[in-house]
Design an enzyme around this catalytic site. Structure first.
Site, short mmCIF file in Angstrom:
data_model
loop_
_atom_site.label_atom_id
_atom_site.label_comp_id
_atom_site.label_asym_id
_atom_site.label_seq_id
_atom_site.Cartn_x
_atom_site.Cartn_y
_atom_site.Cartn_z
N LYS A 126 0.84 -1.21 0.00
CA LYS A 126 0.00 0.00 0.00
C LYS A 126 0.87 1.26 0.00
O LYS A 126 0.56 2.23 -0.70
CB LYS A 126 -0.93 -0.01 1.21
N HIS A 141 0.76 -6.58 17.77
CA HIS A 141 -0.31 -7.58 17.82
C HIS A 141 -0.81 -7.69 19.25
O HIS A 141 -0.08 -7.48 20.22
CB HIS A 141 0.13 -8.94 17.28
#
Length: 130
Positions: free
Chosen positions: A64, A115
């Site tokens: 991206k 995470h």
């Protein structure tokens, strides 16, 4: 100057099937980022899923930031490496490196990973060095 930024978030449990089928992992992850599997207890499987999920998010975030999506390179051409203090960096090789050099010569790539239980996220910045 910022050339591009990218971010991605993935659900870690999505990688449970991948962990059980090592062939899928070999298709998307470089040897350098393979998790050493010693046992199959549930808590260990969760850590393995987090390991792969955050790295997959980094690959997506890079694509991206580059502005191409996952086209023109193999996902194994990008992998996360950590220094002795645990700071992550992206290593690019083959087509991914060629594409970066073509689109943004002399670029510096930065990555941040995180995470927590069921989610993993990555943020990538590509800086155009002037």
């Amino acid at each position: 100057m910022i050339f591009g930024i990218g971010t991605d978030i993935v659900e870690t449990k999505r990688f449970s099937k991948w962990v059980k089928d090592g062939e899928i992992l070999k298709r998307y992850f470089a040897e350098e980022e393979q998790y050493p599997c010693e046992n199959n207890d549930v808590s260990h499987e969760n850590r393995i899923c987090q390991h792969y999920a955050v790295r997959f998010a980094a690959k997506e975030a890079f694509s991206k930031a580059l502005g191409t999506g996952i086209l023109g390179f193999d996902l194994k051409d990008i992998y996360v490496e950590k220094n002795t203090e645990g700071k992550p960096s992206l290593v690019l090789k083959n087509k991914a490196l060629e594409l970066l050099q073509k689109r943004c010569p002399d670029a510096k790539v930065f990555v941040s990973l995180s995470h927590e239980k069921e989610y993993a996220t990555a943020f990538v910045v590509i800086e155009k060095v002037e």
